[in-house]
Scaffold this active site. Sequence first.
Site, PDB file in Angstrom:
ATOM      1  N   GLU A  72       0.742  -1.165   0.011  1.00 31.65           N
ATOM      2  CA  GLU A  72       0.052   0.191  -0.002  1.00 31.65           C
ATOM      3  C   GLU A  72       0.991   1.205   0.200  1.00 31.65           C
ATOM      4  O   GLU A  72       0.576   2.186  -0.741  1.00 31.65           O
ATOM      5  CB  GLU A  72      -0.874   0.042   1.202  1.00 31.65           C
ATOM      6  CG  GLU A  72      -2.090  -1.104   0.977  1.00 31.65           C
ATOM      7  CD  GLU A  72      -2.810  -1.117   2.575  1.00 31.65           C
ATOM      8  OE1 GLU A  72      -4.105  -0.343   2.218  1.00 31.65           O
ATOM      9  OE2 GLU A  72      -2.587  -1.646   3.473  1.00 31.65           O
ATOM     10  N   GLU A  96      -4.056  -9.654   3.643  1.00 31.02           N
ATOM     11  CA  GLU A  96      -5.000  -8.991   4.988  1.00 31.02           C
ATOM     12  C   GLU A  96      -6.376 -10.120   4.835  1.00 31.02           C
ATOM     13  O   GLU A  96      -6.666 -10.344   6.019  1.00 31.02           O
ATOM     14  CB  GLU A  96      -5.386  -7.796   4.562  1.00 31.02           C
ATOM     15  CG  GLU A  96      -4.347  -6.732   5.014  1.00 31.02           C
ATOM     16  CD  GLU A  96      -3.371  -6.358   3.764  1.00 31.02           C
ATOM     17  OE1 GLU A  96      -2.657  -5.231   3.835  1.00 31.02           O
ATOM     18  OE2 GLU A  96      -3.523  -7.098   2.648  1.00 31.02           O
TER      19      GLU A  96
END
Length: 695
Positions: free
Chosen positions: A132, A153
């Site tokens: 990210e 995740e």
Amino acid sequence: METATRIEVPQESGKSVTTTSTTYIDHAGFRFALLTLTNSGHRPVTMGPTSLAGFEAALNSLDLSRVDAVAVTGQGPVFCAGADLKVMTALTTLEQAEDVARQGLTALGRLAALSVPTFAFINGVALGGGLELALHADYRTVAHSARALGFPEVRLGLIPGWGGIRRTVELLGPDLTARLVVTDSLAGRTLSSQAAANIGLVDRMLPGDGFLQASLDFAVGILSGKDSATAHMGPDKERKPFGAVAPFTALDAMRKKLDARLHGAAPAPYRALELISAAARTPRGTTGSAAEIRAFGELLLSDEARASIYAFHVTQSMVKKPTGRPAVEPLPVRSVGVIGAGLMASQLALIFAQKLRLPVRITDLSQERVDSALGRIGVQLDKQVSASRLAVEDSDDILALITGGTDKAVLADCDVVIEAVFEELDLKRAVFAEVEPLIRPDALLLTNTSSLSVEAMGATLNHPERLIGFHFFNPVAVLPLVEIVATQHTDEEALATAFDLAGRLQKTAVLVKDTPGFVVNRLLTRLIDQVLSLIDDGGDPGIVDRALEPLGLPMTPLQLLQYIGPGVQLHICETLNRAYPERFGVSRSLTAVVAAGLPGYLDNEGGISSAAAALLPPAHPTDSGEVRTNVLAALAQEVTAMLEESIVAGPQQIDLCMVLGANYPFHTGGLTPLLDREAGSTFHPGMRVPVSAVS
């Protein structure tokens, strides 16, 4: 000339944390501010609240009037391995959990908002929050040596909470984002550097040697306008935001697959799909949404996320430091013998040859069976070549290592001999009695038994100290668990060799006590036995079989039985019934199914077949919730018994076995967290494992 300014941040909870140092570099006429992520304790770079604050402080301290661009990189084999899970799981309130997402969005958003071009030089692993971070830069390079890029995740019960979903949707579109964030994550897959470049997740792949200088050269090309061949806007950079006129067919299809697989048991993939769909409907450049922050916060506090993160830590720690491995040097292994030429034996021969690149010799009573085994191995290698997972020359080399015949004398110089014949004690004893005089006294004897006593198998051996259970799981190439079974006679050198061999085969070894069924088969058989008992007593077989679906397990019990094979399962049931008659029975219907030669209870559509139904008693009304409670209570009772018998070192080993050997998903935590959550059980004093009230 280079100048450096290092921003020091305090350590979190007295432990080492990631820090950000800033170096100003002149390169080919351009001035760069290079931010380097490092960990003061020589641990992999991760980002917690303190580390994020340090990163944002480093950005805020930049004098942008002095630079043409800002770049972020890491050191060694890791760019950034993501968020600090230990820090995050210490949070207890929704406000704290949401603050983690809010802080990450703010810190990474600061990078995206800089008034000069920004670059991420991905020198190594970039996972989760690390990827990210890279996506918030305008351009990305990646080292060819970088091992893994991806979003783990969802498998951990979370979502990418620092803007990764929105940035990936803008870059690659919603369908590919869903594949990376949901499908690949649940499967535990990541991207290679080449794959990341192929799909446009990064702009350029560069050699690992001299990566920083090559990345700076790439950046100079961008800044000077000489290099415009970038993918940073993705393959469809003119894509219009999604409107209400056309459905996202790929997202809808993925949601249906999730329903069929998980039945809503794990909330994270569903929340991720919602956010992907929402991101595709909003204008480019939109910052993190309140929905993203709320989803991250709620998921972080969920039972599923806590269980998933626990399972992750258990699998990682046990891979690095397997419990029970003796501190002695293993014996050398230079060749391997495989006794048997069936389906399992073929898989064993292939993995030994492919992973060890050593000679492997297959023996069986029939040359025809040996030839069939060699043929199956060739087919599997061809499939790997066709899927671009193996080069043709490597396939040829591996196949050349595997030979076979009927004369067991070829095993004489093997350092390891493993048997994979039919699961029958007298047969296995006879095989070892024949082989032991032919091999060296220091050669290791392994048995792939799934339920039989290893000690009983070696009762007549002259050297029982070299016999070890080495139980693989089917399919061997996929499931990473090996149950290592030691007896009271096993010596430390043999045991150390078995652990070393498992590691070289890229398997995770768990030391288990020599008892029927060991760990995985004992628990799965208790589950199947309980289900069959309910069916034999007139429970509706369809309702009973589907009662566990809300837990999101890999298969229903009757699907699992069909996969194992009713004959094999009946044999295991009989073995466990002899050992534990008070808890394990021998199903009347399973006995009838085997006698009738049926493949199981199910038809091709997954329903109860008419042939099986004819063997069952009339069904009475059945409550799926009661079935589920009954089965989970039985499993909790069995786990407790296994720990009281010291079958393994502790509940963590049971959970590891169920994740790696039974393919239980992370949201179950393996098994004990699921039982604690779903069975309404309490913790047994000193065991830290759920105990059922079942008598």
